[in-house]
Enzyme design. Structure first.
Site, short mmCIF file in Angstrom:
data_model
loop_
_atom_site.label_atom_id
_atom_site.label_comp_id
_atom_site.label_asym_id
_atom_site.label_seq_id
_atom_site.Cartn_x
_atom_site.Cartn_y
_atom_site.Cartn_z
CD GLU B 60 -1.75 -2.42 1.37
OE1 GLU B 60 -0.64 -2.65 1.90
OE2 GLU B 60 -2.55 -3.33 1.09
CG HIS B 129 -11.88 -6.57 6.00
ND1 HIS B 129 -10.87 -7.13 6.75
CD2 HIS B 129 -11.62 -6.90 4.71
CE1 HIS B 129 -10.05 -7.79 5.94
NE2 HIS B 129 -10.47 -7.66 4.70
#
Lengths: 364, 326
Positions: B60, B129
């Site tokens: 990322e 999440h």
């Protein structure tokens, strides 16, 4: 089943100039007399500005900075190999490279005296990014810039510097790995100056070389004598030729030494001994290159004296100009938070100016 | 006009901007051939090719660090974080560079970058999440944080984010990704970043929400209005930073009462900032303390317990009534 060898790797080392300034004729890059003298001048200028800044810092006339003394060859050689359209993405010890790319001398003084004006480069110094402080983080920017160059089909590359400490950062690996996958035209120069503040190179990684870090990313890696400006120049030139030809990135480990402190806030006596430093001064890149140009018959004591005089004048004049600058508008930062106008920022600007007025009224 | 859900609406916005401007590139994990794990970038790879819709290595910080480089060199990257929970690797690139390069260079360098990330709970997903961390990003000067709530505003805001000269964190409320459809015009529609929107006018209480909380907030407002003779003004914040205080302040000046709904934990959230701004501007117009309906200051629960923690229409309704009865 017997184990089989799937791949073999090796790392090579390149040096062109020996300690006495003799060049290997096979490897010696084709540089004109003017270019050689320009390189020498830049190395000398970076050294003198660095030494002056150290004095200014000790006198409280500028703030903290990281001296580049000793790393002129590993910084200037690569930058000198760049073409006009290429990008330079530096860390914080690359004064030499920035001077090559025509950053004005005053910028280093402004930056290290706490003014963002030191990051603004004139039109003749395009494609030079501001100094990046977060160790290793800038390597990714170079990969992204290189992707953009490739995407647009421009014959241009990005060059980035980082150190032996940064080679432990994930960002540096990610930058090389992304560049490898994308075949991005980028040159990674790891200036291995042996020390990351107090951490010696031996404690940074078990890897025998830093150049071998390229192997994991699947890109070419090479180790050069980083105090040999002909080697750093030639290796970068070769890497750039590959980059322009669409062959992707290269990583170069330049072996050098941080002759001074990490920054002016650091005391190397706490972690390394004088003998080591003395030995490193013997390998100072500037006298080595001077011997080379003297052997070529294009330099002598008289020219040296004239250069010293000229550069002293240039540095003196820059310091004078820097110290006479008073045009730092405090509220200018509110102009550059966003590229669009927002009520909250404008309200805070007004409050800021009002408080400044009250502050100066009280002072009077 | 077609009826689209939020996923399709963002896809439409991306597609139209890519068609119009070849400096727009999309990059991230699985955004290409796979079309993204939520299919937001579906079809773009086939249409624009792998040079413009880039399947990146799985890193990322690498995605955002390289996007910053692309933006510095004149591209308009739209990077996807697969889930906001994976975005913390990028924090130093945002804090250290994207947010600062404009000011660091006094305007000479800019980072027109969009970071898209699905966020929030409600999809019975694994740990990491389901968080709502808009306040974390909004705390960085120089970064814009935008949260759409419906297909139509999602499309208009993604277009605005791509054209914006600054880094924009575009947080997509994945709970409502496919929850409902709305007419989204085929022709271009752009909303201004930095403006909130009054989605329902009223005079007795101001209800502020954003993202996936808009639906339970509106439901609660209807319930209260059905039960009593009151009208509730509902504001969709849309831009978290830089925040539009003006619309909220003006509304509260009129209604004298305010309830703020936030999916994120209570302390130091966006609701706290809204309360501070109401205090700054219209404290003396208040008929009741400003109330907030938020998550609790616990680590985001696994989905087995999640719904007991998330604000819902019933809780919002009770707090609206408490505030009305003060």
């Amino acid at each position: 089943m017997p184990r089989t060898q799937v791949e073999r790797f090796s790392v090579s080392h390149m040096q062109i100039l020996d300690d006495d300034g003799n060049a290997d004729p096979e490897l010696e890059p084709k540089l004109t007399k003017e270019q050689l003298l320009e390189i020498y001048r830049l190395m000398f200028l970076a050294r003198k500005q660095d030494q002056r800044m150290l004095k200014l810092q000790r006198q409280g006339r500028i703030g903290t900075f990281g001296p580049c003394t000793g790393q002129e060859a590993s910084s200037i050689g690569p930058a000198y190999a760049l073409g006009d359209s290429d990008w330079l993405v530096t860390a914080f010890r690359d004064l030499g490279a920035r001077l090559v790319r025509k950053e004005p001398l005053i910028n280093s003084l402004l930056f290290h005296n706490g003014f963002e004006e030191g990051n603004v480069v004139p039109d003749e110094a395009p494609n030079v990014l501001p100094i990046s402080i977060i160790v290793g983080s800038q390597a990714l920017h170079a990969t992204g810039i290189a992707y953009a160059m490739k995407y647009r089909g421009e014959k241009a590359a990005a060059l980035t510097f980082f150190g032996d400490g940064a080679s432990s950062q994930g960002d540096v690996y990610e930058a090389m790995n992304f560049a490898g996958v994308w075949k991005a035209p980028v040159v990674f120069i790891c200036q291995n100056n042996q020390w990351a503040i107090s951490m010696p190179r031996s404690k940074q990684t078990r890897a025998v070389t830093l150049a071998q870090k390229a192997i994991a990313a699947g890109i070419p890696g090479l180790q050069v004598d980083g105090n040999d400006v002909l080697a750093t120049y030639a290796a970068t030139k070769e890497a750039l030729a590959r980059a322009y030809a669409g062959e992707g990135p290269t990583m170069i480990e330049a072996l050098t030494y941080r002759l001074m402190m990490h920054t002016t806030a650091d005391d190397p006596r706490r972690y390394r001994n004088e003998d080591e430093e003395k030995a490193a001064w013997e390998k100072d890149p500037i006298p080595r290159f001077r011997k080379y140009i003297e052997r070529k018959g294009i330099w002598d004591a008289k020219k040296q004296a004239a250069l010293e005089e000229e550069i002293k004048g240039e540095v003196d004049a820059t310091v004078k100009e820097f110290e006479s600058r008073k045009d730092f508008q405090p509220e200018i930062l509110f102009d550059h938070v966003f590229g669009t106008k927002h009520a909250e920022i404008e309200e805070q600007r007004a409050q800021f100016l009002e408080n400044l007025k009250l502050k100066s009224a009280k002072a009077e | 006009m077609a009826k689209l859900n939020i996923v399709q609406a963002i896809n439409l916005g991306l597609d139209q901007e890519m068609a119009k401007d070849d400096s727009v590139v999309v990059l991230g994990e699985d955004v290409g051939v796979d079309g993204g794990v939520f299919r937001v970038t579906d079809g773009l790879h086939a249409k624009y090719g792998e040079e413009r819709v880039i399947d990146t290595p799985l890193a990322e910080s690498g995605i955002i660090g390289t996007s910053i480089g692309m933006a510095l060199a004149g591209l308009r990257p739209v990077a996807e974080m697969q889930f906001s929970g994976f975005s913390y690797h990028i924090f130093h690139q945002l804090e250290g560079h994207a947010s600062r390069l404009r000011q660091r260079s006094l305007g000479q360098r800019t980072v027109p970058l969009v970071v898209r990330m699905p966020f929030g709970g409600g999809v019975r997903a694994l740990e990491h999440h389901s968080e709502s961390r808009e306040a974390t990003y909004a705390h960085l000067p120089g970064v814009k944080v935008v949260i759409p709530s419906s297909p139509r505003n999602a499309r208009a805001l993604i277009v605005a984010a791509i054209r914006d000269p600054d880094p924009v964190i575009f947080m997509e409320p994945k709970h409502v990704y496919r929850a409902f459809r709305e007419e989204v015009p085929e022709t271009e529609e752009v909303m201004e970043i930095g403006r909130s929107e009054i989605v329902q006018e009223g005079s007795d209480l101001t209800l502020v929400a954003w993202g996936a909380m808009m639906r339970p907030a509106l439901r609660a407002a209807v319930e209260v209005q059905n039960a009593r003779k009151v009208s509730i003004e509902v504001i969709d914040l849309l831009t978290i930073a830089p925040m539009d205080s003006h619309t909220i302040v003006e509304s509260v000046q009129k209604t004298g009462r305010c309830v703020i709904v936030q999916e994120a934990p209570k302390t130091l959230g966006i609701a706290s900032e809204i309360i501070a701004r109401i205090n700054d501007h219209v404290l003396l117009y208040l008929e009741a303390p400003v109330n907030r309906v938020t998550n609790y200051d616990v680590v985001t629960p696994y989905f087995g317990r999640e719904l007991d923690f998330t604000p819902d229409a019933g809780r919002i309704q009770r707090e609206i009534e408490t505030t009305l009865d003060f």
